[in-house]
Design a protein around this motif. Structure first.
Motif, PDB file in Angstrom:
ATOM      1  N   ARG A   1       0.819  -1.210   0.000  1.00 40.20           N
ATOM      2  CA  ARG A   1       0.000   0.000   0.000  1.00 40.20           C
ATOM      3  C   ARG A   1       0.851   1.258   0.000  1.00 40.20           C
ATOM      4  O   ARG A   1       0.567   2.214  -0.735  1.00 40.20           O
ATOM      5  CB  ARG A   1      -0.915  -0.015   1.236  1.00 40.20           C
ATOM      6  N   ASP A   2       1.902   1.318   0.803  1.00 44.59           N
ATOM      7  CA  ASP A   2       2.743   2.520   0.881  1.00 44.59           C
ATOM      8  C   ASP A   2       3.427   2.798  -0.459  1.00 44.59           C
ATOM      9  O   ASP A   2       3.532   3.949  -0.904  1.00 44.59           O
ATOM     10  CB  ASP A   2       3.811   2.355   1.968  1.00 44.59           C
ATOM     11  N   GLN A   3       3.885   1.725  -1.068  1.00 44.13           N
ATOM     12  CA  GLN A   3       4.547   1.902  -2.374  1.00 44.13           C
ATOM     13  C   GLN A   3       3.557   2.415  -3.429  1.00 44.13           C
ATOM     14  O   GLN A   3       3.904   3.272  -4.262  1.00 44.13           O
ATOM     15  CB  GLN A   3       5.161   0.582  -2.845  1.00 44.13           C
ATOM     16  N   LEU A   4       2.339   1.872  -3.380  1.00 43.51           N
ATOM     17  CA  LEU A   4       1.332   2.313  -4.343  1.00 43.51           C
ATOM     18  C   LEU A   4       1.014   3.789  -4.157  1.00 43.51           C
ATOM     19  O   LEU A   4       0.907   4.550  -5.133  1.00 43.51           O
ATOM     20  CB  LEU A   4       0.047   1.482  -4.216  1.00 43.51           C
ATOM     21  N   GLN A   5       0.855   4.199  -2.855  1.00 44.57           N
ATOM     22  CA  GLN A   5       0.541   5.610  -2.598  1.00 44.57           C
ATOM     23  C   GLN A   5       1.690   6.505  -3.046  1.00 44.57           C
ATOM     24  O   GLN A   5       1.474   7.557  -3.662  1.00 44.57           O
ATOM     25  CB  GLN A   5       0.261   5.820  -1.106  1.00 44.57           C
ATOM     26  N   LYS A   6       2.920   6.074  -2.771  1.00 44.52           N
ATOM     27  CA  LYS A   6       4.074   6.866  -3.190  1.00 44.52           C
ATOM     28  C   LYS A   6       4.130   6.953  -4.723  1.00 44.52           C
ATOM     29  O   LYS A   6       4.412   8.029  -5.292  1.00 44.52           O
ATOM     30  CB  LYS A   6       5.352   6.223  -2.635  1.00 44.52           C
ATOM     31  N   PHE A   7       3.829   5.842  -5.396  1.00 41.90           N
ATOM     32  CA  PHE A   7       3.871   5.801  -6.888  1.00 41.90           C
ATOM     33  C   PHE A   7       2.868   6.811  -7.488  1.00 41.90           C
ATOM     34  O   PHE A   7       3.212   7.611  -8.365  1.00 41.90           O
ATOM     35  CB  PHE A   7       3.551   4.381  -7.363  1.00 41.90           C
ATOM     36  N   VAL A   8       1.640   6.775  -6.920  1.00 41.17           N
ATOM     37  CA  VAL A   8       0.600   7.647  -7.456  1.00 41.17           C
ATOM     38  C   VAL A   8       0.933   9.110  -7.183  1.00 41.17           C
ATOM     39  O   VAL A   8       0.800   9.968  -8.074  1.00 41.17           O
ATOM     40  CB  VAL A   8      -0.775   7.281  -6.856  1.00 41.17           C
ATOM     41  N   GLN A   9       1.404   9.415  -5.984  1.00 42.83           N
ATOM     42  CA  GLN A   9       1.689  10.810  -5.646  1.00 42.83           C
ATOM     43  C   GLN A   9       2.856  11.361  -6.463  1.00 42.83           C
ATOM     44  O   GLN A   9       2.829  12.517  -6.904  1.00 42.83           O
ATOM     45  CB  GLN A   9       1.954  10.948  -4.144  1.00 42.83           C
ATOM     46  N   TYR A  10       3.877  10.554  -6.640  1.00 46.91           N
ATOM     47  CA  TYR A  10       5.007  11.000  -7.467  1.00 46.91           C
ATOM     48  C   TYR A  10       4.582  11.210  -8.929  1.00 46.91           C
ATOM     49  O   TYR A  10       5.029  12.151  -9.595  1.00 46.91           O
ATOM     50  CB  TYR A  10       6.158   9.979  -7.400  1.00 46.91           C
ATOM     51  N   LEU A  11       3.715  10.314  -9.422  1.00 50.06           N
ATOM     52  CA  LEU A  11       3.232  10.442 -10.802  1.00 50.06           C
ATOM     53  C   LEU A  11       2.447  11.746 -10.989  1.00 50.06           C
ATOM     54  O   LEU A  11       2.648  12.480 -11.969  1.00 50.06           O
ATOM     55  CB  LEU A  11       2.347   9.225 -11.170  1.00 50.06           C
ATOM     56  N   ILE A  12       1.561  12.053  -9.964  1.00 52.39           N
ATOM     57  CA  ILE A  12       0.766  13.277 -10.049  1.00 52.39           C
ATOM     58  C   ILE A  12       1.655  14.506  -9.934  1.00 52.39           C
ATOM     59  O   ILE A  12       1.466  15.507 -10.627  1.00 52.39           O
ATOM     60  CB  ILE A  12      -0.329  13.270  -8.957  1.00 52.39           C
ATOM     61  N   THR A  13       2.650  14.408  -9.083  1.00 54.57           N
ATOM     62  CA  THR A  13       3.557  15.545  -8.912  1.00 54.57           C
ATOM     63  C   THR A  13       4.329  15.836 -10.195  1.00 54.57           C
ATOM     64  O   THR A  13       4.512  16.996 -10.588  1.00 54.57           O
ATOM     65  CB  THR A  13       4.547  15.271  -7.763  1.00 54.57           C
ATOM     66  N   ALA A  14       4.771  14.759 -10.882  1.00 49.67           N
ATOM     67  CA  ALA A  14       5.552  14.940 -12.121  1.00 49.67           C
ATOM     68  C   ALA A  14       4.715  15.543 -13.234  1.00 49.67           C
ATOM     69  O   ALA A  14       5.232  16.269 -14.096  1.00 49.67           O
ATOM     70  CB  ALA A  14       6.144  13.597 -12.567  1.00 49.67           C
ATOM     71  N   HIS A  15       3.414  15.255 -13.229  1.00 52.62           N
ATOM     72  CA  HIS A  15       2.551  15.739 -14.327  1.00 52.62           C
ATOM     73  C   HIS A  15       1.276  16.356 -13.755  1.00 52.62           C
ATOM     74  O   HIS A  15       0.177  16.115 -14.283  1.00 52.62           O
ATOM     75  CB  HIS A  15       2.185  14.576 -15.271  1.00 52.62           C
ATOM     76  N   HIS A  16       1.420  17.159 -12.694  1.00 54.28           N
ATOM     77  CA  HIS A  16       0.222  17.586 -11.976  1.00 54.28           C
ATOM     78  C   HIS A  16      -0.716  18.427 -12.839  1.00 54.28           C
ATOM     79  O   HIS A  16      -1.928  18.322 -12.717  1.00 54.28           O
ATOM     80  CB  HIS A  16       0.620  18.346 -10.698  1.00 54.28           C
ATOM     81  N   THR A  17      -0.186  19.246 -13.724  1.00 53.95           N
ATOM     82  CA  THR A  17      -1.077  20.083 -14.537  1.00 53.95           C
ATOM     83  C   THR A  17      -1.848  19.263 -15.563  1.00 53.95           C
ATOM     84  O   THR A  17      -2.915  19.677 -16.024  1.00 53.95           O
ATOM     85  CB  THR A  17      -0.276  21.167 -15.269  1.00 53.95           C
ATOM     86  N   GLU A  18      -1.301  18.117 -15.915  1.00 55.18           N
ATOM     87  CA  GLU A  18      -1.934  17.309 -16.964  1.00 55.18           C
ATOM     88  C   GLU A  18      -2.866  16.255 -16.385  1.00 55.18           C
ATOM     89  O   GLU A  18      -3.942  16.005 -16.932  1.00 55.18           O
ATOM     90  CB  GLU A  18      -0.850  16.627 -17.816  1.00 55.18           C
ATOM     91  N   VAL A  19      -2.480  15.619 -15.280  1.00 54.61           N
ATOM     92  CA  VAL A  19      -3.260  14.467 -14.800  1.00 54.61           C
ATOM     93  C   VAL A  19      -4.057  14.750 -13.522  1.00 54.61           C
ATOM     94  O   VAL A  19      -4.880  13.923 -13.126  1.00 54.61           O
ATOM     95  CB  VAL A  19      -2.331  13.244 -14.558  1.00 54.61           C
ATOM     96  N   LEU A  20      -3.819  15.892 -12.853  1.00 55.47           N
ATOM     97  CA  LEU A  20      -4.505  16.131 -11.576  1.00 55.47           C
ATOM     98  C   LEU A  20      -6.024  16.107 -11.707  1.00 55.47           C
ATOM     99  O   LEU A  20      -6.699  15.440 -10.915  1.00 55.47           O
ATOM    100  CB  LEU A  20      -4.026  17.456 -10.961  1.00 55.47           C
ATOM    101  N   PRO A  21      -6.612  16.797 -12.693  1.00 56.13           N
ATOM    102  CA  PRO A  21      -8.093  16.716 -12.799  1.00 56.13           C
ATOM    103  C   PRO A  21      -8.581  15.285 -12.991  1.00 56.13           C
ATOM    104  O   PRO A  21      -9.586  14.875 -12.398  1.00 56.13           O
ATOM    105  CB  PRO A  21      -8.401  17.569 -14.027  1.00 56.13           C
ATOM    106  N   THR A  22      -7.855  14.524 -13.826  1.00 53.79           N
ATOM    107  CA  THR A  22      -8.260  13.132 -14.064  1.00 53.79           C
ATOM    108  C   THR A  22      -8.094  12.308 -12.795  1.00 53.79           C
ATOM    109  O   THR A  22      -8.955  11.473 -12.450  1.00 53.79           O
ATOM    110  CB  THR A  22      -7.406  12.526 -15.203  1.00 53.79           C
ATOM    111  N   ALA A  23      -7.008  12.539 -12.049  1.00 57.39           N
ATOM    112  CA  ALA A  23      -6.755  11.785 -10.816  1.00 57.39           C
ATOM    113  C   ALA A  23      -7.852  12.055  -9.775  1.00 57.39           C
ATOM    114  O   ALA A  23      -8.331  11.137  -9.094  1.00 57.39           O
ATOM    115  CB  ALA A  23      -5.382  12.155 -10.257  1.00 57.39           C
ATOM    116  N   GLN A  24      -8.253  13.319  -9.628  1.00 60.04           N
ATOM    117  CA  GLN A  24      -9.320  13.663  -8.682  1.00 60.04           C
ATOM    118  C   GLN A  24     -10.652  13.035  -9.066  1.00 60.04           C
ATOM    119  O   GLN A  24     -11.399  12.533  -8.234  1.00 60.04           O
ATOM    120  CB  GLN A  24      -9.446  15.184  -8.581  1.00 60.04           C
TER     121      GLN A  24
END
Length: 1004
Positions: free
Chosen positions: A96-119
């Motif tokens: 679980r911790d690795q998954l949360q870290k993976f998702v947060q890092y992914l959103i951080t790297a592309h936050h302007t592009e994927v943040l609306p979709t992630a929410q």
């Protein structure tokens, strides 16, 4: 360079079944463009690229250079592409911790592009009733499809549509036709690679073709499709036949294609198979038959579109066990015990046959080739050729039984309801290509460009035919030559319609161009000789047989190739074949009575068919080319030249073409660097004489050129030829041509020098020319008299005879212009009294009205009066009454009167005459009569002009009266007469007050 630049970033690759390669690469800078960086991504599934994206924005149906570079990198350096598990497998291994870290890092790297979709996804996952929670698992774009799913190469459908639409809108300009043909070639390449996108791409192309707005426009205007566009439609239809005949396509695929083809075919704008004309060719699925029972009312014939053959092809299948054995094995033969007697499956050598409608069987071959089955295509091709051989053999046997009857009738019926050359499915071209491709040598330099910019011709080698029967010693190359000759030599009816007829010519030329690429070694020469003999003996089944139908497609182009190919190896056979092919029976005056035995195809069209040979001009020119080829080859051989000459005279009906042959023969016979060839020169002369006879009584704009050329040719042949054409001029030339061109040229100084004639020869030519001149003058004195006099100048008797002919004709058929011309010639030659006589005769034909003061004959009248005046008083007295009678123009008469009073008559100094040297008086004859006539003419002209005079002409009229007064004053009481004349005008025309005021001011 691009491949090198793709190394900048190593691509990553997921594991099969779906793989994805992506990288960023730099395109090196150039002199005009800066360095560019592009992002490229490629997905592929089971060795097929299924999608591509590139940052270069390339819009084309083909991959851009950057995609190609990345693909090459993956192929050449697979070890440098890191393989990864599908992302779903990687996520499965995380806690679980690795998954949360993976998702947060992914959103951080592309936050302007994927943040609306992630929410949005987070909200849906947290909602127990959301659609996303109703499905087990989640999609993985790196995992790929199931092993059972379809996979196909990436095809940008939108780009295909746009490209085809663009090329069609250019209407064949800017190389668009070439671009569309390259797209067709791409479809064939896809089919050969068994890429399912081939049919998809062809569907997209066809949709755009059917949406072409020009189709409805052409249909509304009733005009045919342009030739370039028509050829593209033909290729489209042929490609669909290949697609539907795919031996391994699924039933649902074929059903889908059939529905689509029928939908297109039912559209009003769908082009017809043969332009605007109907078609009566048999259905593609009909069995091979040469019977004439295929008959139906032409009006009831079904509408055949460019897709009809593909639609019919959907009914064909590959399940026949005999067909499957043919294409599956090189060693399929009949059992030995079955080789006696007739068989529909095998020939007497046990080789398999395939009895099917020939173009249909060839369409199967094309489909096998196109779908990547070259060995299978070869096997079926050999079976088809064995079938054609057996058919040819049986036709020869049939002809042997009918030969006597057919030769007596001199007619036959068309047995081939459709021709293989020019056929929509191109059967002969298909078989030839299949066989030659198996023999082609793929040398390193075979595709090099020559110095002239042309690709070098292909190089072929003999590849033995693989067969299960005893070794036949045949090669695929010799079979290619044989089948081409069989197809080209087939007797076939000329199809209807301009496009279909033009297609026959083009297809024939295409096949011959390929035949000319073959280097004829002993094996091919043997095949050539054998097939030519069979064609000559083939009777009505061969276009080169002894008896053909009046409307059979001519063999001239084919025979020209055969003649050139055979000549070095068997000259007798070459000439026999070419001479046989020279005929063009459609131009004969009557159709043989046997024609009507043919079914409806000919019964209904024989009376009106001739004008519908749209390509007749081209066919006649090909006939002429064949004759020219034979004439060139026969140079120096009188016997062969005579035979060729007879064939030309019998079969060529166009004077312009015979004239061209004559000119060609003359050029070949008179090379600039060697002596003339007498035999060929005589042939050129005979052809020229025939042209003269053919065009003598018809209008021909080149007639004058033809006459001059004939004299040149006869001069080159020699003095006997010139004497001959002079003596027989009446059957060759008009009298005008004979005197003004022929005789004049023969008697010219240049001709005498060219022939180096001695005195007797010159006298013989001169005598013939004078005889010709007198005969022409008798027949057409109006146009030939002057030429006759000129030609007879050096012979007193002939000259006197010509002069008498002119005198005899002067009172009846000659005009004053012709007589004045001859009269001037006589004066120039020193015969003034004869000139006077002819001028007097000319005056009797002349009539000059009061207002014709610019008439072209005025100069002749003045000359005639001057001649008479110079001869003496008697001649002047003789001509003045004629002038008074013929000339009513006051100004002309006053001019004559003035000239006659200026000098004394008789200045010509005729021997035996005395000249008084005194000026003539206008009060005495003969000038008194001329003066009275002139005054009368002025009075009459004045009244005529005053009848319709307008104020703007008043000044001109006063000047006219002034000239009249000068003439009046030449008479003794002239001033009284003029005064009375003016008073009379004032009284009669007193209503014209302004004009009369001007008259009073000038004349009192």
């Amino acid at each position: 360079m691009l491949f090198a630049s793709s190394k900048k970033r190593k691509p990553g690759l997921s594991l099969p079944p779906l793989a994805h390669v992506s990288c960023g690469g730099k395109e090196p800078a150039t002199a005009t463009e800066p360095e560019m960086t592009y992002k490229v991504a490629i997905s592929f599934d089971r060795c097929k690229i299924t999608s591509v994206t590139c940052g270069c924005g390339n819009k084309d149906i083909f991959y851009c250079a950057h995609v190609v570079a990345l693909s090459l990198y993956r192929i050449r350096k697979p070890d440098q592409v890191k393989l990864r598990l599908p992302i779903s497998e990687t996520l499965f291994q995380m806690n679980r911790d690795q998954l949360q870290k993976f998702v947060q890092y992914l959103i951080t790297a592309h936050h302007t592009e994927v943040l609306p979709t992630a929410q949005k996804l987070a909200d849906e996952i947290l909602s127990s009733n959301s659609e996303i929670n109703q499905v087990h698992g989640a999609p993985d774009p790196t995992a790929g499809a199931s092993i059972d799913d379809e996979n196909c190469w990436h095809l940008d459908e939108e780009q295909v549509r746009e490209q085809v639409k663009l090329f069609l809108s250019q209407g064949g300009y800017y190389g668009s036709g070439k671009q569309l043909n390259s797209m067709f070639a791409k479809v064939r390449e896809m089919l050969r690679m068994r890429d399912s996108n081939g049919a998809r791409m062809l569907t997209l192309i066809t949709e755009q073709f059917m949406a072409d707005p020009r189709l409805s426009l052409w249909r509304q205007q009733g005009t045919g499709i342009t030739e370039k566009c028509r050829q593209l439609w033909d290729e489209l239809g042929a490609l669909w036949v290949c697609v539907v005949l795919n031996p391994h396509c699924k039933l649902e695929e074929k059903s889908s294609w059939l529905r689509q083809l029928r939908k297109w075919g039912e559209m009003d704008v769908c082009p017809l198979e043969d332009g605007n004309y109907g078609n009566e060719l048999p259905n593609i699925t009909n069995a091979l038959t040469q019977s004439s029972s295929h008959s139906q009312d032409s009006l009831a014939r079904p509408r055949r579109t460019v897709f009809t053959r593909a639609i019919e092809g959907c009914d064909l299948h590959w399940q026949d066990s005999h067909l499957q054995r043919i294409i599956s094995s090189d060693f399929y033969v009949s059992p030995a015990y079955q080789r006696e007697g007739e068989s529909l499956l095998f020939n007497s050598q046990g080789q398999p046959l395939w009895l099917e409608h020939v173009p249909t069987a060839c369409a199967r071959v094309d489909a096998l080739r196109s779908h990547g089955y070259p060995r299978e295509a070869l096997r079926l091709t050999v079976a088809i050729i064995n079938t054609l051989r057996l058919q040819q053999q049986r036709q020869l046997e049939i002809y042997k039984h009918q030969k006597k009857e057919l030769l007596q009738r001199g007619a036959t019926t068309i047995t081939n309801l459709e021709g293989w050359v020019g056929h929509p499915l191109n059967p002969i071209g298909c078989l030839f290509l299949t066989l030659t491709e198996a023999c082609r040598l793929e040398e390193e330099n075979c595709l090099e460009i020559s110095d002239t910019g042309d690709t070098k011709p292909p190089v072929y080698q003999h590849v033995p035919v693989t067969t299960g029967s005893q070794d036949s010693g045949e090669s695929y190359l010799s079979l290619a030559l044989e089948v081409a000759l069989m197809g080209m030599g087939q007797q076939r009816v000329m199809p209807e319609g301009l496009y279909a007829q033009d297609k026959v010519c083009r297809n024939e030329e295409q096949i011959i161009a390929r035949l000319q690429d073959l280097e004829l070694d002993p094996v091919l020469v043997q095949t050539l000789r054998k097939q030519c003999i069979l064609l000559l003996e083939g009777g009505p089944f061969s276009g080169l047989g002894e008896v053909i139908h009046r409307e059979s497609v001519p063999m001239h182009t084919f025979a020209k190739y055969l003649f050139s190919a055979l000549l070095p190896h068997d000259a007798d056979l070459a000439y026999k074949l070419a001479l046989r092919a020279m005929r063009l029976p459609v131009l004969e005056t009557t159709a043989p009575s046997g024609d009507v035995t043919h079914p409806h195809h000919l019964v209904s069209v024989v009376p009106s068919r001739y004008p519908r040979w749209f390509t007749l001009g081209h066919l006649e020119s090909q006939q002429c080319e064949l004759a020219s080829t034979m004439l060139t080859a026969a140079k120096g051989d009188m016997l062969r030249l005579r035979t060729v000459l007879e064939a030309i005279q019998k079969n060529i009906h166009s004077s312009s073409l015979i004239f061209k042959l004559a000119q060609d023969a003359f050029k070949i016979a008179t090379p600039a660097d060697s002596n003339s060839d007498t035999t060929l020169l005589n042939v050129a002369l005979e052809l020229g004489l025939q042209v003269m006879r053919m065009t003598l009584s018809t209008l021909n704009w080149r007639r004058r050129e033809m006459v001059r050329w004939l004299v040149t040719c006869a001069t080159e042949v020699g003095v006997r030829a010139l004497v001959s054409i002079l003596q027989s001029w009446y059957s060759l030339f008009t009298p005008t041509e004979a005197t003004s061109i022929v005789a004049a040229t023969v008697m010219s100084h240049n001709t005498i020098l060219r022939l180096s004639l001695d005195y007797p020869q010159r006298e013989e030519l001169a005598s013939c020319a004078r005889t010709l001149a007198l005969q022409c003058a008798m027949k057409d004195p109006q146009n030939c008299a002057l030429s006759a006099l000129t030609l007879c100048e050096k012979d007193h008797i002939a000259f006197e005879t010509a002069y008498q002919i002119v005198i005899d004709a002067a009172s009846t058929g000659m005009t004053y212009t012709q007589l004045f011309t001859i009269a001037r010639y006589m004066e120039h030659r020193g015969y003034p009294l004869r000139a006077f006589k002819l001028a007097s005769l000319a005056m009797t034909h002349l009539n000059l009205a009061y207002n014709q003061d610019t008439h072209p004959a005025i100069n002749d009248v003045l000359w005639a009066c001057a001649l008479s005046h110079s001869l003496g008083k008697n001649e002047l007295a003789a001509i003045i009454p004629l002038v008074v009678k013929s000339v009513h123009c006051a100004t002309v008469l006053s001019d004559i009167l003035r000239r006659c009073t200026m000098t004394a008559p008789g200045l010509a100094g005729i021997p035996g005459r005395r000249n008084s040297g005194k000026l003539m008086s206008t009060d005495k004859a003969p000038l008194r009569q001329l003066l009275d006539a002139t005054i009368s003419a002025y009075i009459n002209t004045t009244h005529s002009r005053l009848t319709h005079i307008s104020p703007r002409h008043y000044g001109e009229f006063i000047e006219f009266l002034s000239k009249a007064r000068e003439t009046f004053l030449l008479a003794q009481d002239g001033h009284i007469q003029f005064a009375q004349f003016i008073d009379n005008l004032k009284q009669i025309y007193k209503g014209k007050k302004k004009l009369m005021l001007l008259v009073r001011e000038r004349f009192g």
